[in-house]
Design an enzyme around this catalytic site. Sequence first.
Site, PDB file in Angstrom:
ATOM      1  CG  ASP A  85     -61.560 104.207 -11.661  1.00  0.00           C
ATOM      2  OD1 ASP A  85     -62.470 105.050 -11.623  1.00  0.00           O
ATOM      3  OD2 ASP A  85     -61.529 103.203 -10.935  1.00  0.00           O
ATOM      4  CB  SER A  86     -61.915 108.707  -9.473  1.00  0.00           C
ATOM      5  OG  SER A  86     -62.854 107.730  -9.066  1.00  0.00           O
ATOM      6  N   GLY A  87     -60.133 106.084  -8.411  1.00  0.00           N
ATOM      7  CA  GLY A  87     -59.801 105.454  -7.138  1.00  0.00           C
ATOM      8  C   GLY A  87     -61.052 105.061  -6.370  1.00  0.00           C
ATOM      9  CG  PHE A  89     -62.880  99.177  -8.347  1.00  0.00           C
ATOM     10  CD1 PHE A  89     -64.114  98.573  -8.449  1.00  0.00           C
ATOM     11  CD2 PHE A  89     -61.754  98.363  -8.233  1.00  0.00           C
ATOM     12  CE1 PHE A  89     -64.239  97.189  -8.443  1.00  0.00           C
ATOM     13  CE2 PHE A  89     -61.876  96.985  -8.236  1.00  0.00           C
ATOM     14  CZ  PHE A  89     -63.117  96.395  -8.343  1.00  0.00           C
ATOM     15  CG  ASP A 139     -67.158 106.227  -7.877  1.00  0.00           C
ATOM     16  OD1 ASP A 139     -65.914 106.216  -7.868  1.00  0.00           O
ATOM     17  OD2 ASP A 139     -67.836 105.285  -8.319  1.00  0.00           O
ATOM     18  CG  ASP A 259     -62.792  99.522 -17.255  1.00  0.00           C
ATOM     19  OD1 ASP A 259     -63.897 100.022 -16.982  1.00  0.00           O
ATOM     20  OD2 ASP A 259     -62.069  98.979 -16.405  1.00  0.00           O
ATOM     21  CB  CYS A 297     -57.847  84.098 -33.887  1.00  0.00           C
ATOM     22  SG  CYS A 297     -57.189  85.540 -33.023  1.00  0.00           S
ATOM     23  CB  CYS A 299     -54.222  87.624 -32.394  1.00  0.00           C
ATOM     24  SG  CYS A 299     -53.900  86.051 -31.569  1.00  0.00           S
ATOM     25  CB  CYS A 302     -54.289  82.722 -33.463  1.00  0.00           C
ATOM     26  SG  CYS A 302     -55.214  82.502 -31.931  1.00  0.00           S
ATOM     27  CG  HIS A 328     -56.213  84.711 -28.304  1.00  0.00           C
ATOM     28  ND1 HIS A 328     -56.544  84.517 -29.620  1.00  0.00           N
ATOM     29  CD2 HIS A 328     -57.333  84.438 -27.586  1.00  0.00           C
ATOM     30  CE1 HIS A 328     -57.801  84.126 -29.696  1.00  0.00           C
ATOM     31  NE2 HIS A 328     -58.302  84.073 -28.480  1.00  0.00           N
TER      32      HIS A 328
END
Length: 365
Positions: A85-87, A89, A139, A259, A297, A299, A302, A328
Site C-alpha cells: 500500500d502506498s501510505g 491510508f 492517494d 485485505d 474447522c 486449522c 482447532c 484460526h
Amino acid sequence: MKHKDGNARRGELKTPHGVIQTPIFMPVGTIANVKTLTPHELTDLKAEIILGNTYHLYLRPGHELVKKAGGIHNFMNWDKPVLTDSGGFQVMSLSGLRKITQDGVRFQSHIDGSYHMFTPERVMEIQNSLGADIIMAFDECPPYPATKDYVAKSLKTTLEWAKRCQDSQKEPDKQALFGIVQGGVHEDLRQESAEKLIEMDFPGYSIGGLAVGEKKEDMFRITEFLNPIMPKNKPRYLMGVGTPSDLLVNIGNGIDMFDCVMPTRNARKGTVFTRNGRMIIKAARYKEDFRPIDDECTCYTCRNFTRAYIRHLFAANELLAMRLASIHSLHFYLELMHMARKAIENRNYNEFMNSMLKKLDNIVE
RNA sequence: GGAGAGGUUCCCGAGCGGUCAAAGGGAACAGACUGUAAAUCUGUCGGCGAAGCCUUCGGAGGUUCGAAUCCUCCCCUCUCCA
C-alpha cells in the site's frame, strides 16, 4: 477472468512471484510480517499474497535497507506475491501528524517525530525499492464524515497523483501499479474518479475510502454502482475490507481482492471469526468449554486446542493465545474465499452467500 | 518482657472529622476494533430500577449535629530491642 456468476467473478492474476486465485483475501503484513506468524505458517494457511506498507517500511527499517536485502520477498523470506500500500491510508489515520499540499504530504513520523515528505514520485521510488509485485498509487484517503466539497477536491488531488505515479514508475513490467478510485459515498464522484483512472489505463483498480465509518449499505451501494463501470478484464481491489460478510457481499458486487487487519488484529485481542459468527474467545463463558473453536474447522488451532485452553492463554496474557487465534481466523478468511471461488465456479454463489450471511454477523455465545 | 508500626470495599493500597460507597493500581466482567501509531482502547466493578435510600473501612463501646478518620477497651499482624 475464468468464470462469472451474476456479478461475482472468478479469476486469476499473474504476478512475478506466482499466480493468485481471485476472489482473494490478502493478510496484512504492514511492516514485513503478518503479526505473530511466520511465512511457513502463512504458507500452511494457504495464504497466496500478503500486504506490506510503504509508509511503515520507509520509516523502519527504511526502503534502502529492504532493497539491499534483496527486496521485501528476500528480506522477510516470503517467496509468494506481495502487494504494498502506498501510505495513502496513513494520510488519514495519522491525520494529526501530516499536512497535505498539492505536491504531496508532509508527514511527521509517529515513531520519532521527524519530518518527511511524500510525493507521488517519492512513493513510487520507495515502492520500487521495496519490490512488491503489486503497488498502489499514492492517494489521499478522505476521512468519514467529510463534506462533498472536500471529497471532490481530494479526488482531484488523487487523480493528479495517480498520473504522476504512472509517469514516474520505474519498472512497470515487474510491478503492477493500481490506480485508486476515491469519491466517498457519492456516486457521481466515484464515477468521475473511476472513468478518469480507466482513461489512464492501469493494470488494476483499487477502491479506497470505504469502510472508514460510513454505513454498510453505503459501502455496498458504491461497489454495486462501480461494478458496471470498472473494466471487466482487470482486477478490482477493495482496500481495507472487511468483515467476513463484507467480503461475501462485495464479491457479489464484482470485487476480486480484499485485505483487512480485522482477522489478525481481532485475533490478537481475543475475538476470532467462525462460520457461525464472531466468537469472543477470551470471554468467561468459554472457561470450561473443552471443544475446539469450531469442530468442523481444519486449522492447526482447532485440530489441537480447546476454547478453554485458548481462553486461559488470553487470560494469562500469553503470546501463544494471539498466535493460535490468528491462525484460526486467517484460516477461516482464506477458507471462506476458497468456498466463494468454488461457489462461483459452480454457479451457485448467491445461494452460498445468502446461507453464510445468516450467521456471519452473529456473536457466538 | 520493652519500643514502635499497622489492620480500608476480591487483592494491593490512598484517605486521617463533613465535599467518602471511599483516590490509584491489580484482578474480574462486558464490549469495540475494516488499505495495523493497536498484545490497544472503552465501560462496569457493595446492595436496591433512578433522584434517593440502605449496608460497609478488625471487634465492642464512646465523643460529636456528623466518624474510615478522635477517645477507651479487646482481638490480630508486622518490625526492632532484650
